[in-house]
Design an enzyme around this catalytic site. Sequence first.
Site, PDB file in Angstrom:
ATOM      1  N   CYS A  86    -105.460 -12.905  75.003  1.00 46.45           N
ATOM      2  CA  CYS A  86    -106.423 -13.812  75.405  1.00 46.45           C
ATOM      3  C   CYS A  86    -107.645 -12.951  76.256  1.00 46.45           C
ATOM      4  CB  CYS A  86    -106.111 -14.898  76.219  1.00 46.45           C
ATOM      5  SG  CYS A  86    -107.393 -16.171  76.404  1.00 46.45           S
ATOM      6  N   HIS A 181    -101.622 -17.530  73.653  1.00 51.08           N
ATOM      7  CA  HIS A 181    -100.737 -17.111  74.721  1.00 51.08           C
ATOM      8  C   HIS A 181     -99.554 -17.133  74.187  1.00 51.08           C
ATOM      9  CE1 HIS A 181    -103.302 -16.744  78.295  1.00 51.08           C
ATOM     10  NE2 HIS A 181    -104.014 -17.638  77.730  1.00 51.08           N
ATOM     11  N   GLU A 183     -96.751 -16.153  75.430  1.00 48.05           N
ATOM     12  CA  GLU A 183     -95.660 -16.277  76.361  1.00 48.05           C
ATOM     13  C   GLU A 183     -95.418 -17.712  76.669  1.00 48.05           C
ATOM     14  OE1 GLU A 183     -99.727 -15.964  78.616  1.00 48.05           O
ATOM     15  OE2 GLU A 183     -98.815 -15.433  76.754  1.00 48.05           O
ATOM     16  N   SER A 241     -77.412 -15.491  98.868  1.00 45.80           N
ATOM     17  CA  SER A 241     -76.202 -15.546  98.210  1.00 45.80           C
ATOM     18  C   SER A 241     -75.753 -14.419  97.115  1.00 45.80           C
ATOM     19  CB  SER A 241     -75.890 -17.030  97.543  1.00 45.80           C
ATOM     20  OG  SER A 241     -75.943 -17.927  98.589  1.00 45.80           O
TER      21      SER A 241
END
Length: 525
Positions: A86, A181, A183, A241
Amino acid sequence: MTQNIHQHRILILDFGSQYTQLVARRVRELGVYCELWAWDVTEAQIRGFNPNGIILSGGPESTTEFGSPRAPEYVFNAGVPVLGVCYGMQTMAMQLGGHVEGSNEREFGYAQVEVKTNSALVRDIQDALSATGAPLLDVWMSHGDKVTAIPEGFETVASTDTCPFAIMANEEKRFYGVQFHPEVTHTRQGQRMLERFVLDICQCEALWTPAKIIDDAVNRIREQVGNDSVILGLSGGVDSSVTAMLLHRAIGDRLTCVFVDNGLLRLNEADQVLEMFGDNFGLNIVHVAAEDRFLNELAGEDEPEAKRKIIGRVFVEVFDEEANKQAEVKWLAQGTIYPDVIESAASATGKAHVIKSHHNVGGLPKEMKLGLVEPLKELFKDEVRKIGLELGLPYNMLYRHPFPGPGLGVRVLGEVKKEYCDLLRRADAIFIEELHKADLYNKVSQAFTVFLPVRSVGVMGDGRKYDWVVALRAVETIDFMTAHWAHLPYDFLGRVSNRIINEVDGISRVVYDVSGKPPATIEWE
């Protein structure tokens, strides 16, 4: 000798697109390490990183405006493949001698591009065929400007009726530009195009896998801390964690976890954390029961930001006191993840709008004399969850809905009292239990209950009661930047309301929040 999982790497230069982190996550999903840097890096920095390929992201600016961002000239002289997305394609075109113009026909949303020329970027990739037999690709456009003349040495690979250069390529130099795009999931073959670029054109090996990331992290922890001891604040959240499990694998009993029960946790959460990490995984845990201390400090305060600051300050005080009791400890571990690092870097350079400071970066007391261990700082959240699974943590814990750092302190509106927290805990547990029973928990992105500091008249049997109100909140979102309220079935909401009012003495009314984000935020405070 352990394999260097950072050996093959992609550099992504960020021009400000909301999708840039998604580009990085997609590259990582292909099994290749990448880093995200601001667009104005120096030649020396790029040389130092030594990428196998460079991706230029999208961005909100117009390349036709004076002073708009440009890629460092070295990008096009580094001898590695470059993919412009882009805005990245537009600045590539302009910098290499092409032409970009503003357009009255802004393309936003779904588009179909027709492939005109075979290219390494789209080889054997198509969604459909045109009437003339040309391959068609379903893509997601988001641009106003467009390339009107491509640089010398480039050819048109694909176009639409309104965008003559939807894909351009210089196969000899391995420079590629896409005006859409790849992605985002709306570009159906986008991940395959990124795979073509990263694995085929840049010739990267897929070395970045959960098992190898764990081995690498364990080795790096051992190298960093040697024979020293480490302390970690364990909250039971995903990041702390997974940090605890990595450290335990690396240094065993030389890790001490401090679990601070601030009285603002979910129902039975303290017991669950202690059982899982202490009893099941055998970690050293110091359990600090600090409910009274937190609630005393919060007494009388009803302003949300002030409450957050009090909770943060008291946590640091409590943690600091425990750390000082551990004389042999030399290192502090934190669950900082890659987006925190990116956000902090952007904040420091003023290149991004920061909504709020992150508690993991820069929130340490200045006088703390411990070294910092951050084994997750290269990882995105989805990667942290994957390595958590690999380390043996349960799926339902790793994929639980987000819970705010200040806990119920920002879900009890106004002043926080023990009575309010106890009521809220029980009401929230019923809501979450019913979501699981109805197979709705994983269909919403986040669900929780809010305690409202207002009383409402109710009728129970022959008597009237004047009790508290809670609100149920459930949202659907991809990125938590925007969200829709979840359209949960009426009979389900009725069942939850019935159970809460009947089972939680002290609550007389349940309401459902139907506000989107924007204008509302997801949390009430």
